[in-house]
Every structure is written in structure tokens, then in C-alpha cells.
Write a protein that holds these residues in place. Structure first.
Motif, mmCIF file in Angstrom:
data_model
loop_
_atom_site.group_PDB
_atom_site.id
_atom_site.type_symbol
_atom_site.label_atom_id
_atom_site.label_comp_id
_atom_site.label_asym_id
_atom_site.label_seq_id
_atom_site.Cartn_x
_atom_site.Cartn_y
_atom_site.Cartn_z
ATOM 1 N N GLY A 15 77.891 26.109 57.127
ATOM 2 C CA GLY A 15 77.893 24.954 56.245
ATOM 3 C C GLY A 15 78.664 25.167 54.963
ATOM 4 N N GLY A 16 79.018 26.411 54.690
ATOM 5 C CA GLY A 16 79.745 26.722 53.468
ATOM 6 C C GLY A 16 81.243 26.520 53.604
ATOM 7 N N SER A 17 81.963 26.950 52.555
ATOM 8 C CA SER A 17 83.407 26.744 52.493
ATOM 9 C C SER A 17 84.127 28.024 52.093
ATOM 10 C CB SER A 17 83.742 25.654 51.469
ATOM 11 O OG SER A 17 83.171 24.416 51.819
ATOM 12 N N LEU A 18 85.353 28.127 52.509
ATOM 13 C CA LEU A 18 86.263 29.186 52.082
ATOM 14 C C LEU A 18 87.658 28.588 51.992
ATOM 15 C CD1 LEU A 18 85.394 32.348 54.247
ATOM 16 C CD2 LEU A 18 85.111 32.120 51.771
ATOM 17 N N ARG A 19 88.467 29.172 51.130
ATOM 18 C CA ARG A 19 89.873 28.782 51.079
ATOM 19 C C ARG A 19 90.723 30.014 51.305
ATOM 20 N NH1 ARG A 19 93.817 26.138 46.458
ATOM 21 N NH2 ARG A 19 93.692 28.250 45.585
ATOM 22 N N LEU A 20 91.491 29.974 52.373
ATOM 23 C CA LEU A 20 92.417 31.051 52.680
ATOM 24 C C LEU A 20 93.774 30.749 52.052
ATOM 25 C CD1 LEU A 20 91.671 31.634 56.475
ATOM 26 C CD2 LEU A 20 90.480 32.558 54.476
ATOM 27 N N SER A 21 94.449 31.813 51.667
ATOM 28 C CA SER A 21 95.802 31.691 51.138
ATOM 29 C C SER A 21 96.738 32.553 51.961
ATOM 30 C CB SER A 21 95.860 32.144 49.676
ATOM 31 O OG SER A 21 95.023 31.374 48.860
ATOM 32 N N CYS A 22 97.959 32.111 52.064
ATOM 33 C CA CYS A 22 99.003 32.904 52.714
ATOM 34 C C CYS A 22 100.247 32.823 51.834
ATOM 35 C CB CYS A 22 99.312 32.378 54.104
ATOM 36 S SG CYS A 22 100.639 33.289 54.919
ATOM 37 N N ALA A 23 100.545 33.915 51.179
ATOM 38 C CA ALA A 23 101.694 33.982 50.288
ATOM 39 C C ALA A 23 102.791 34.801 50.948
ATOM 40 C CB ALA A 23 101.297 34.613 48.955
ATOM 41 N N ARG A 67 87.363 19.038 59.080
ATOM 42 C CA ARG A 67 86.690 20.134 58.365
ATOM 43 C C ARG A 67 87.685 20.999 57.602
ATOM 44 N NH1 ARG A 67 83.997 24.065 61.072
ATOM 45 N NH2 ARG A 67 85.389 23.976 62.899
ATOM 46 N N PHE A 68 88.848 21.238 58.180
ATOM 47 C CA PHE A 68 89.859 22.109 57.572
ATOM 48 C C PHE A 68 91.026 21.272 57.063
ATOM 49 C CE2 PHE A 68 89.008 26.202 60.265
ATOM 50 C CZ PHE A 68 87.662 26.119 59.943
ATOM 51 N N GLN A 82 91.943 25.188 53.486
ATOM 52 C CA GLN A 82 90.617 24.897 52.969
ATOM 53 C C GLN A 82 89.700 24.659 54.149
ATOM 54 O OE1 GLN A 82 89.423 24.784 49.697
ATOM 55 N NE2 GLN A 82 87.443 24.539 50.706
ATOM 56 N N MET A 83 88.650 25.448 54.236
ATOM 57 C CA MET A 83 87.734 25.367 55.373
ATOM 58 C C MET A 83 86.360 24.957 54.871
ATOM 59 S SD MET A 83 88.914 28.745 57.524
ATOM 60 C CE MET A 83 88.187 29.886 56.350
ATOM 61 N N ASN A 84 85.914 23.800 55.285
ATOM 62 C CA ASN A 84 84.611 23.281 54.908
ATOM 63 C C ASN A 84 83.714 23.166 56.129
ATOM 64 O OD1 ASN A 84 85.586 22.916 52.243
ATOM 65 N ND2 ASN A 84 86.322 20.862 52.733
ATOM 66 N N SER A 85 82.429 23.023 55.872
ATOM 67 C CA SER A 85 81.453 22.854 56.965
ATOM 68 C C SER A 85 81.643 23.929 58.033
ATOM 69 C CB SER A 85 81.592 21.461 57.593
ATOM 70 O OG SER A 85 81.414 20.452 56.634
ATOM 71 N N LEU A 86 81.724 25.165 57.586
ATOM 72 C CA LEU A 86 82.001 26.263 58.512
ATOM 73 C C LEU A 86 80.844 26.464 59.484
ATOM 74 C CD1 LEU A 86 83.763 28.631 56.018
ATOM 75 C CD2 LEU A 86 84.725 27.863 58.201
ATOM 76 N N LYS A 87 81.217 26.856 60.694
ATOM 77 C CA LYS A 87 80.260 27.112 61.752
ATOM 78 C C LYS A 87 80.388 28.564 62.196
ATOM 79 C CE LYS A 87 81.188 22.431 63.506
ATOM 80 N NZ LYS A 87 81.629 21.642 64.683
ATOM 81 N N SER A 88 79.370 29.060 62.860
ATOM 82 C CA SER A 88 79.417 30.451 63.317
ATOM 83 C C SER A 88 80.597 30.674 64.265
ATOM 84 C CB SER A 88 78.109 30.827 64.003
ATOM 85 O OG SER A 88 77.849 29.960 65.099
ATOM 86 N N VAL A 116 87.208 36.243 58.578
ATOM 87 C CA VAL A 116 86.241 35.221 58.164
ATOM 88 C C VAL A 116 85.005 35.387 59.031
ATOM 89 C CG1 VAL A 116 85.748 32.751 58.114
ATOM 90 C CG2 VAL A 116 87.990 33.591 57.377
ATOM 91 N N THR A 117 83.880 35.558 58.380
ATOM 92 C CA THR A 117 82.616 35.717 59.098
ATOM 93 C C THR A 117 81.648 34.655 58.604
ATOM 94 O OG1 THR A 117 82.967 38.105 59.304
ATOM 95 C CG2 THR A 117 80.748 37.274 59.698
ATOM 96 N N VAL A 118 81.146 33.856 59.529
ATOM 97 C CA VAL A 118 80.204 32.791 59.187
ATOM 98 C C VAL A 118 78.852 33.157 59.782
ATOM 99 C CG1 VAL A 118 79.726 30.325 59.291
ATOM 100 C CG2 VAL A 118 82.094 31.132 59.261
ATOM 101 N N SER A 119 77.876 33.300 58.910
ATOM 102 C CA SER A 119 76.545 33.681 59.367
ATOM 103 C C SER A 119 75.677 32.451 59.559
ATOM 104 C CB SER A 119 75.898 34.632 58.364
ATOM 105 O OG SER A 119 75.700 33.979 57.131
ATOM 106 N N GLN A 120 74.677 32.580 60.421
ATOM 107 C CA GLN A 120 73.782 31.450 60.710
ATOM 108 C C GLN A 120 72.893 31.171 59.526
ATOM 109 O OE1 GLN A 120 74.018 29.467 63.061
ATOM 110 N NE2 GLN A 120 74.545 30.395 64.995
#
Length: 120
Positions: A15-23, A67-68, A82-88, A116-120
Motif C-alpha cells: 500500500g505504500g509508495s516509492l520513487r525510483l530514479s534512473c540517471a 498505480r505507477f 513513481q510507484m503507488n499502492s505497492l503490492k507484494s 524493491v521489496t514490498v512486505s505484507q
């Protein structure tokens, strides 16, 4: 040569979010598009999203639509996911790929990936 470097991965609850970057550094002036892929343990690498460097047209895999969000900053040669509503099931190593077009030939450059690790 283009050298993409991913960052922003980590551990997040479902349910959380992360933002990945690629430079990217190097000869990026002929970049055609940038894509995000992911690979989960025991599975093949799969397409997640891509963005055209000219015009910013984006494409998404069905499983991340809504979601992304992929976006780019041309001035910084950086692409974000941008990754929202992350699932396992989003747990994977995420890779970015720069595709460069030179005289009709397309060359691909991959980053080393970010976990990226999404925990329950």
C-alpha cells in the motif's frame, strides 16, 4: 556509451509508495526512449513502463496501470518511476534501459538494478 544508474529502491509496506530514479551519464543526446523492467526471483525480466524522450509519450504494462507513473527530466537525463499502492507481487529488482538511436541503429544500455521489496 551511456551509463544508467538506478536508485530509490528499498523496503516498503504493501500500500505504500516509492520513487525510483534512473540517471544516465555519457552520450545521451540521441536517446530514443527509456524503459523500466523488473525481475522477480525465479521469473523472467518483464516490461513495466517506458517513455519516449521526445514528446514524453508513455506506455505501461497492464499490471501497473493506474498505480505507477513514469516521467522524465531531459535537463537532468533522469527518468523517474513513481510507484503507488505497492503490492507484494511488485517485489523485484527494477532495471532501467536507455535506448539510443544512432543512424538508424538502436543501442540499449542497462543499469545495474535497484531492489524493491514490498512486505505484507
Amino acid at each position: 556509451q551511456v551509463q544508467p544508474v538506478e536508485s530509490g529502491g528499498g523496503l516498503v509496506q504493501a500500500g505504500g509508495s516509492l520513487r525510483l530514479s534512473c540517471a544516465a551519464s555519457g552520450r545521451t543526446m540521441n536517446t530514443y526512449n527509456i524503459s523500466w523492467f523488473r525481475q522477480a526471483p525465479g521469473k523472467e525480466r518483464e516490461f513495466v513502463a517506458s517513455i519516449r524522450w521526445s514528446g514524453s509519450s508513455a506506455t505501461y504494462a497492464d499490471f501497473v496501470k493506474g498505480r505507477f507513473t513514469i516521467s522524465g527530466d531531459n535537463a537532468k537525463n533522469t527518468v523517474y518511476l513513481q510507484m503507488n499502492s505497492l503490492k507484494s507481487e511488485d517485489t523485484a529488482v527494477y532495471y532501467c534501459k536507455f535506448t539510443v538511436s544512432l543512424g538508424g541503429i538502436r543501442l540499449e544500455y542497462w543499469g545495474q538494478g535497484t531492489q524493491v521489496t514490498v512486505s505484507q
